[in-house]
Structures are given as structure tokens and as C-alpha cells.
Motif scaffolding. Structure first.
Motif, PDB file in Angstrom:
ATOM      1  N   LEU A  61       6.327 -25.472 -25.653  1.00 26.10           N
ATOM      2  CA  LEU A  61       5.737 -26.359 -26.735  1.00 26.10           C
ATOM      3  C   LEU A  61       6.388 -27.413 -26.909  1.00 26.10           C
ATOM      4  O   LEU A  61       6.956 -28.001 -26.679  1.00 26.10           O
ATOM      5  CB  LEU A  61       5.876 -24.942 -27.763  1.00 26.10           C
ATOM      6  N   THR A  62       5.591 -28.530 -28.137  1.00 30.50           N
ATOM      7  CA  THR A  62       5.594 -29.349 -28.841  1.00 30.50           C
ATOM      8  C   THR A  62       6.388 -28.898 -30.104  1.00 30.50           C
ATOM      9  O   THR A  62       6.103 -28.504 -30.763  1.00 30.50           O
ATOM     10  CB  THR A  62       4.542 -30.523 -28.881  1.00 30.50           C
ATOM     11  N   ASN A 105       0.397 -18.093 -24.624  1.00 32.85           N
ATOM     12  CA  ASN A 105       2.118 -19.350 -25.070  1.00 32.85           C
ATOM     13  C   ASN A 105       3.071 -18.959 -24.170  1.00 32.85           C
ATOM     14  O   ASN A 105       4.097 -19.474 -25.011  1.00 32.85           O
ATOM     15  CB  ASN A 105       2.140 -19.300 -26.348  1.00 32.85           C
ATOM     16  N   THR A 115       4.062 -28.523 -32.934  1.00 30.53           N
ATOM     17  CA  THR A 115       3.406 -27.611 -33.147  1.00 30.53           C
ATOM     18  C   THR A 115       3.540 -26.826 -35.058  1.00 30.53           C
ATOM     19  O   THR A 115       4.752 -26.437 -35.126  1.00 30.53           O
ATOM     20  CB  THR A 115       4.163 -26.435 -32.414  1.00 30.53           C
ATOM     21  N   TRP A 141       8.734 -18.739 -35.825  1.00 30.16           N
ATOM     22  CA  TRP A 141       7.644 -18.716 -36.594  1.00 30.16           C
ATOM     23  C   TRP A 141       7.925 -18.583 -37.852  1.00 30.16           C
ATOM     24  O   TRP A 141       7.769 -17.378 -38.150  1.00 30.16           O
ATOM     25  CB  TRP A 141       6.320 -18.681 -35.727  1.00 30.16           C
ATOM     26  N   GLU A 149      -2.243 -15.347 -29.823  1.00 32.36           N
ATOM     27  CA  GLU A 149      -1.491 -16.319 -29.989  1.00 32.36           C
ATOM     28  C   GLU A 149      -0.042 -15.843 -28.667  1.00 32.36           C
ATOM     29  O   GLU A 149       0.077 -17.305 -28.419  1.00 32.36           O
ATOM     30  CB  GLU A 149      -0.717 -16.796 -30.925  1.00 32.36           C
ATOM     31  N   SER A 168       3.709 -33.050 -23.395  1.00 31.72           N
ATOM     32  CA  SER A 168       4.217 -32.477 -24.697  1.00 31.72           C
ATOM     33  C   SER A 168       5.191 -33.617 -25.492  1.00 31.72           C
ATOM     34  O   SER A 168       5.432 -35.191 -24.686  1.00 31.72           O
ATOM     35  CB  SER A 168       5.516 -31.852 -23.832  1.00 31.72           C
ATOM     36  N   THR A 203      -0.051 -36.172 -36.463  1.00 33.47           N
ATOM     37  CA  THR A 203       0.995 -35.116 -35.654  1.00 33.47           C
ATOM     38  C   THR A 203       2.385 -35.485 -36.012  1.00 33.47           C
ATOM     39  O   THR A 203       2.402 -37.006 -35.506  1.00 33.47           O
ATOM     40  CB  THR A 203       0.863 -34.425 -34.798  1.00 33.47           C
TER      41      THR A 203
END
Length: 855
Positions: A584-585, A579, A588, A567, A575, A7, A250
Motif C-alpha cells: 500500500l501507499t 489488497n 491510502t 484501518w 477490499e 508507491s 494526496t
């Protein structure tokens, strides 16, 4: 091989050591006026300043006046907001809350800022703003005459725009800390070539190969700026760190800062509020651009980044990307990176570096930290080997398990968060995110782990304290999920039954409808889709535990929250369920707001994505959450290669006779047990095991039976070698008796030794009793001449009986044979050897043998 990070994470309190705070900016002139901050008309006051050093703001001290009995200091809660640039319009960099008791004396009041959240850059402008939030507090803030040249005093009354006062400056002090980081990569020189910095579509980049694993806290870029007659004094720029070599990787870290539009050539430092986790020997790219949408009017400011051509920069893989396009061959920008380890880089060694095939060893970490989990990984693909081992403060061993090929290993350390959540236990406490993402299209997903605690949810995004469809965005409104479809509420009811305990709640809206999920399972839906687009409100807030359309003391609920996500896309059921239990990173896709709630203390929530949150009216408690997320990670620099010796293997295909056996490694193998596997231990110089596969070649069994016909013994085994034996003479070999058949001439016991391939077997002895040959032939048969040297005549007594005749040599070989119904048989033995022959005559009534000598 490229390392895959678990992460990319923000650091919490204490994630890495900071130096002692340093006084940066100050105005300590004499007081000439006081300015009031309360919940009435005197809404907020602020002061802009110009940073004199790089690092993170640690505290601001404001000077308060407690001597005015008519306008006393009153107990209450306040916020300290830091914005970029001059005035109230800049990007919010951090929000912290503080309280006063009403008993504070006149003088400096220190307001702490959560560590590592507000990054500042030398020469950039910032504004701090003091605002009352509890409805009861009041402060008198002391100001001097216009004595501070680095900024201005701002004041806001009611909801009117903040105004600048050109005659006064607040009396204040700013304190800054700098991370204990190490210069990793740098390229410094005097070349005068310059690359013009443009917007996002016209950005500059420089890739580099990291030499240190840890947190990339800051980068320095050698820049120059000229305003070109531009009327504005500051411009916003964006610095990002991308994964890999190039401009499409990224995003790992991003910072927007305000720079002057006019400064000389300077190595300018940019600190990251959320540092990027980087790994030694991996490639990363620095990108630099003006923030889009900036306009100057009469003339444009020129911002340039110096670079060298031809480049002497020797960092393997580092390249200069110009004008947002392919790398410029031979160029290298002037830059410097500063990296600090969020946890210690430990020594890594193997108990054995060379092992036998299939054996195992341990990878030893020389020292470990409590609160850090260590994982052994295959360096080829970063796959995890074995289980996670918690640090103890001492050395630990990580087992490799059985290894069959030479393998290189690395060790990853992950510092875990506190597994905490916020319980809004009071009646007015609220979690608030100010100025969050707002440019939605027609899709949105809101997720959080929630303990309903017996009541329907209240949360949402809207202009604070404003209840109209012109500014509200989305709501969890006491039993319903609402989304503003460009002025019209689209709604869906939550299930009437309120769940107990921790529940993952996800609400989704898009063009096809609205959907509510509990723990990844759809529990409500409709087809009232978002057709016109979700209302975009730039000055909104997100409140958890409160309806943001109303004052903070109205429409509150006592929920608990953990791991909040927003989001700008409609997440699918898969999804969501895949998750909801995962951390999360930062990179994302489509994740626009993400707070992990890992602080465990204080009133500020660091967001991995989006703006940080604060707890307003903090009567809340930090409690155990649903799951912990990592704060940071570090791959240990040292890697270990375990050399696996080739496997020692072999086969044993020994050929044995059917009745034989062989002993291999203590095991008896024969026709009934011809195959198996044997392991020989401690073989060779390295004492490895050797595995031998046994597969015997067992020859067919010999048929050692015989058949007796009068005085002729026949071996039943065909295709063999024969030797007849005299059993009565200690199995003495009978000379010349090597045919399959043997004609016995004397009463006795006889056997045959049969040989096929390399196998030998002997038949049982056969007893044969015969009478004299002369008696057999008397008055029955006349053979003449006898002895003979050629032709011989056999005269039979009876010409009417069919007679079969055979003439054998002494070794059993038939030299003549036939059948007759006459009484005379003539045979020519001219071509036969001299010796004794036997004439065998068979009729239906008798069988006789007669002796014949060939001279």
C-alpha cells in the motif's frame, strides 16, 4: 503526461547515503549527581535539548557511572524514545532499543538511532527518554549542575507524571546526519510581505514543479515568529507534501515539529522522517499550518511565511495558495526543496529511434544496480511494457515489442525490500507500537499476515499493563476478537481449528456486526455491532504477540508477523481479498497504521503510516516473509521517443480475363485464387516492409461454343464483338463476317473470335458441308428478277405448305424475314446495298438456301 507512481514509500536502512554523523548538542560539564533508571520506582529519565542543525538523529551518547557498587549497572534491555518539544507530552518521533551487559565502564554510552527515522529542525526542541523494559536492567546516568541552556532534565517515578528538575542537566551528546541531497527548486528573496499561518483550515501552500526525481528529504521555508505576549515558548507546526498543484492532493509526506514562538526572519528547514517520492517535471504542493487545538491564553503567537509580489519565481506551474483557498495570482512564497535519489538516475537510450511500422527495438539502461527492478513504461499512461528486469550492475536492455505508432517511453527503477518478517521465537519478545492512532468511530479493521505456529493469536491495543474497559481498545485474545464498545466488550470467536503456515488474518467491526476473514474468505461473523463507538485511548500501545493489558512477560505467544495494517473503517471482503497481497501507499484513505516489515534486521520497524514499532526483549528472528514491498522508486530522467514510420501498404486490383493469371511476389493469382496478401521486404530508403493486398478483378468467362443450323453458324455468346475465321486458311479473317451469325456458302471449317471487354476467345472450328445452291433451287423455287435492283419475287412450287423465309446479307445480317402459306413472296431490296444475298426457306420437310444478287 503525469506519471503515476507505483508507491510512495519510506526508506529502509541504506536507502540512500548519509554523510558522516555530526555532533550537534552536548553537555560535557563535570558530574554533580547520578540518576537511576531501573524496573522499580526509578522508571525513566529524560533530557530536553534544542537542535542546532537540520537532519536526522543518528545517535545519542549518555554518560553512565559504573563506580557505585551499591547501585551497580545491571544487564538488561532499555528503550530510547525521542519526543518532540520539552518533556514527556510531545509526539513520539522514534523508539530504539539497546542492551547493557553490566560490564560497561563509566563514561559515554552511545545509543544508535535507526537511520532516517527521527528528523530534527534547527531551533526546535526535543526530549530523549531512557526507560528500562526487561525487568532486570539498571543504569546510573550522570548529570551536571544546571549547565545546559537548551533544555531541562526530567524524571519519572513509578507511574507519576514526569517532573522537571531545574537544578541539573544530564551529561550527553547528540549526533545528526544529513542526507546527501541536492537543492532542486528554490525561491529566495528579500520581499517583506508575510502570510499569517493558521490551523489546518487556515493553511498556506506553495506549489512547484520538481526538477529532480527522487526523495524529497526536506523543505526550507522563510519564516518569522513573535510570541505576542504568549506564555508558551513552543508551538507545533505541520509541514506536508501533496501530490499535484493545489491543496486537495494526496498527502505524500507529513511532519509535525515544534518551533519557538519567538525567532527572527529565518530560512527554517523541515526534514521528513518518511520522505516523499517525487518525479521530475511533475507538480507538488508544500502546505504549512499550525497544529489544531493549540491555545496560548494571554495573547497569541504570530507565525508568518514570507512571500513575494509580484513574483519573479519562474518555476512553471508553481503558485502560492493563501488562507487555504484558491491560489493568489502573482505571489510566490520563499522556499527551497532538497531532493536525494534513493537509487541512481541512469542514462536511457534507444537502440533505434526510428523504426518501420510493426517492428521492435530495445531501450537500453546504461548501468543498473543490483537489488533494483527496472520496468519499461509507455510515458503516455505509465502502462508497463514487457516484463520487469532485475538490475545486474551492468547495462540492460528492455524490449519494446512490436510498435505501430510513435511512442515515448520512460524507465522506472524500484528498489525492493528484503521480503522479511518477524518470528517471535522467544517467550517474552513483543512487537510494540507506542502511542498509535486511537480516534476511532464505530468502525475498525485489523489485518496482518500471521503464522499461528499452533496457538491462538494474542495481540491488541490498550493502555500498557492496564486491564479494564476504560482504556482497552481491541484484542486478539487467545481465540477471540474483542472490540471495546464504549465500555462493553463485543466479541467474536476465531475458528477453533488453528491454520498452519502463513495466513492473512483480517478482523472487522462496525455497526452491523463483527467479521473474521482468513485469506480473504469470511470464516466467522455475528451481528453484535458497535453501537456506542470504539473506546478512544490516547496513551495506548499496540502489541503483536502479546496481550497488552498484562506485563510483557505474561500472555505472550510465539507467532510470526508480516505486513501489519490498521484501518479506521470497516473493510469489505472484496477490499480485503483484492489488497492482502499488495503493498500500500502512504496516502491510502483510512489507513492509520501500516508496517511492511521490510527491515530484515535490527529491532525497529519503520511504519509507512502511523508510529514506528520496536521489538522488545529481542530474542526474535528475522525470517522470510510473504512478499516484498518496494523501499523506494525513481523514474529515470531521460525519456526516449521511438518514431514509427507510416505503414507501407497498397492494393493490387488488376483486371484479368477468366482464363488468364498474374504472378505477384512469386505467387500465381487467377480465377481460382483471386485474393491474398503479399509482403515485400526492404522497400524504400528505410528498408521497411510493404504489405500489398491482392484482390483481382476477374472478368466473366466467354462462352466460346457455337450452334450450326444447316449452313448458318451462330455464336452462343451474346453482347460481344465477333470475327469469323476460315480455319482451312490458317484462321484467316473472313472479310465482313462480324455478326453473331455466319452463313456458310462453301464447304469448309469455320470458327469465330469473340471479344468481350478486353478478353478474346476463339471457338472450335465447325465443319460445314453444303451442296450447290443451283441444285437446291432447281424445280423448287423461282426467284426473279435475279439479279435485281429493287423488288424481287420468290415463286414457290407448293402453296399449301407453311414456309419461313429469311434474306441474309453476306455478313449474316437478316434484311427481311417472314412466314407465308401462299406460293408468292415479294420483297423490296431497294434500300439494301449491292452485293450477294442468300434466301433461306424452311418448311417442315426441307430447308433450302438460294443465291440472290442485288445490283
Amino acid at each position: 503526461m503525469k506519471k503515476i507512481l507505483l508507491s510512495i514509500l519510506t526508506l529502509g536502512i541504506g536507502a540512500f547515503a548519509l554523510n558522516a554523523q555530526t555532533l550537534d548538542q552536548s553537555n560535557t560539564a563535570s558530574t554533580s549527581s547520578t540518576w537511576l533508571v531501573n524496573s522499580g520506582g526509578n522508571t525513566s529519565n529524560g533530557q530536553s535539548f534544542t537542535a542546532g542543525m537540520n537532519g536526522f538523529m543518528s545517535s545519542i551518547s549518555i554518560n553512565i557511572d559504573a563506580s557505585n557498587s551499591f547501585l551497580p549497572i545491571l544487564a538488561g534491555d532499555f528503550t530510547l524514545t525521542i519526543r518532540s518539544g520539552n518533556g514527556y507530552g510531545g509526539t513520539i518521533l522514534g523508539v530504539d532499543t539497546f542492551s547493557v551487559t553490566g560490564t560497561e565502564p563509566s563514561g559515554f554510552l552511545s545509543i544508535p538511532i535507526k537511520p532516517n527515522t527521527v528528523a530534527i529542525t534547527t531551533g526546535s526542541s526535543y526530549t530523549y527518554i531512557i526507560d528500562e523494559i526487561s525487568g532486570t536492567g539498571q543504569l546510573n546516568i550522570a548529570a551536571s549542575s544546571n549547565s545546559y541552556a537548551g533544555g531541562d532534565l526530567y524524571s519519572q517515578v513509578f507511574t507519576n507524571p514526569a517532573t522537571v528538575d531545574g537544578t541539573s542537566d544530564f551529561i550527553f551528546e547528540t549526533y545528526v546526519t544529513t542526507p546527501n541531497c541536492t537543492v532542486d527548486q528554490q525561491h529566495i528573496g528579500t520581499d517583506t510581505r508575510q502570510a499569517l499561518i493558521g490551523s489546518d483550515s487556515f493553511l498556506e501552500g506553495q506549489s512547484f514543479r520538481a526538477g529532480i526525481s527522487g526523495q524529497l528529504n526536506s523543505v526550507d521555508l522563510e519564516l518569522i515568529a513573535t510570541n505576542g505576549g504568549c506564555a508558551i515558548s513552543n508551538m507545533n507546526v505541520k509541514v506536508e507534501i501533496l501530490d499535484g498543484d493545489g491543496l486537495s492532493g494526496t498527502m505524500l509526506a507529513s511532519e509535525i515539529v515544534s518551533l519557538s514562538t519567538n525567532f527572527p526572519r529565518t530560512m527554517t528547514s523541515f526534514s521528513f522522517s518518511n520522505p516523499a517520492s517525487i518525479v521530475a517535471n511533475q507538480l507538488y504542493t508544500i502546505t504549512f499550518s499550525l497544529v489544531s487545538g493549540q491555545s496560548c491564553g494571554a495573547g497569541e503567537p504570530q507565525l508568518n511565511w514570507f512571500y513575494q509580489f509580484p513574483s519573479s519565481f519562474s518555476n512553471s506551474g508553481g503558485r502560492h495558495y493563501r488562507n487555504g483557498s484558491m491560489p493568489s495570482m502573482g505571489d510566490a512564497s520563499y522556499f527551497k526543496t532538497c531532493v536525494s535519489a534513493c537509487l541512481a538516475d541512469q542514462a536511457v537510450a534507444a537502440a533505434q529511434t526510428t523504426i518501420c511500422n510493426g517492428d521492435s527495438t530495445t531501450i537500453n539502461v546504461g548501468s543498473t544496480e543490483v537489488g533494483v527492478n527496472y520496468t519499461l513504461r509507455n510515458d503516455a499512461d505509465s502502462s508497463i511494457v514487457g516484463s520487469v528486469v532485475a538490475g545486474t550492475g551492468a547495462a540492460i536492455s528492455l524490449p519494446t515489442g512490436s510498435i505501430t505508432a510513435t511512442t515515448t517511453y520512460n524507465v522506472l527503477g524500484v528498489k525492493m525490500g528484503s521480503n522479511s518478517a518477524v518470528d517471535l521465537s522467544g517467550t517474552t519478545d513483543v512487537i510494540q507500537f507506542t502511542n498509535p492512532f486511537y480516534t476511532y468511530t464505530n468502525e475498525i479493521t485489523i489485518e496482518s499476515w500471521v503464522d499461528f505456529k499452533g496457538s491462538h493469536l494474542r495481540a491488541g491495543q490498550a493502555t500498557a499493563g492496564v486491564d479494564n474497559n476504560a482504556s482497552n481498545v481491541w484484542l486478539w485474545d487467545g481465540g477471540g476478537f474483542l472490540v471495546n464498545d464504549n465500555g462493553s466488550w463485543m466479541g467474536l470467536l476465531f475458528p477453533s481449528s488453528i491454520p498452519s503456515g502463513w495466513v492473512h488474518v483480517a478482523t472487522v467491526a462496525n455497526a452491523s456486526g463483527m467479521f473474521i476473514y482468513y485469506n480473504g474468505v469470511l470464516v466467522a461473523s455475528n451481528t453484535s455491532g458497535i453501537t456506542s463507538g470504539i473506546r478512544n485511548t490516547s496513551n495506548s500501545v499496540i502489541d503483536l504477540g502479546h496481550d497488552p493489558r498484562f506485563p510483557l512477560s505474561v500472555r505472550n505467544t510465539n507467532h510470526s508477523f508480516d505486513n501489519f495494517r490498521v484501518w479506521n473503517t470497516a473493510r469489505t471482503a472484496t477490499e480485503i481479498s483484492d489488497n492482502m497481497n499488495n503493498c500500500l501507499t502512504a496516502g491510502t484513505p483510512n489507513l492509520v497504521q501500516y508496517a511492511e516489515f521490510e527491515e530484515g534486521t535490527g529491532t525497529t520497524l519503520s511504519s509507512l503510516v502511523g508510529v514506528n514499532g520496536i521489538i522488545i526483549n529481542p530474542s526474535s528472528a528475522w525470517i522470510n516473509g510473504v512478499f516484498a514491498c518496494p523501499l523506494c522508486e525513481l523514474e529515470m530522467t531521460q525519456m526516449v521517443t521511438i518514431t514509427v514510420l507510416p505503414a507501407l501498404t497498397g492494393t493490387n486490383n488488376t483486371t484479368i480475363c477468366n482464363s488468364d493469371s498474374v504472378v505477384i511476389n512469386g505467387t500465381t493469382y487467377n480465377a481460382f485464387n483471386p485474393t491474398g496478401t503479399e509482403v515485400f521486404t526492404n522497400v524504400g530508403a528505410n528498408n521497411c516492409d510493404s504489405t500489398v493486398t491482392v484482390a483481382l478483378n476477374v472478368l466473366p468467362a466467354i462462352d466460346n461454343t457455337t450452334t450450326l443450323n444447316v449452313n448458318t453458324i451462330s455464336a452462343n455468346q451474346t453482347g460481344a464483338t465477333y470475327q469469323w475465321l476460315d480455319c482451312d486458311n490458317s484462321n484467316a479473317v473472313i472479310a465482313g463476317a462480324t455478326a453473331q451469325n455466319y452463313v456458310v456458302t462453301a464447304t469448309g471449317n469455320y470458327a469465330v473470335e469473340i471479344t468481350t471487354a478486353s478478353c478474346v476467345d476463339t471457338s472450335a472450328c465447325v465443319n460445314v458441308i453444303i451442296t450447290s445452291i443451283n441444285e437446291l433451287s432447281k424445280n423448287n423455287v423461282n426467284i426473279y428478277p435475279n439479279p435485281t435492283n429493287g423488288k424481287v419475287t420468290i415463286q414457290l412450287a407448293n402453296a399449301t405448305i407453311t414456309t419461313d423465309y429469311s434474306i441474309y446479307a453476306i455478313d449474316g445480317k437478316i434484311v427481311a424475314s417472314g412466314t407465308t402459306k401462299t406460293n408468292t413472296i415479294v420483297v423490296d431490296l431497294s434500300n439494301e446495298s449491292k452485293g450477294v444475298y442468300f434466301v433461306k426457306l424452311n418448311t417442315t420437310n426441307s430447308s433450302t438456301v438460294h443465291k440472290l444478287i442485288k445490283q
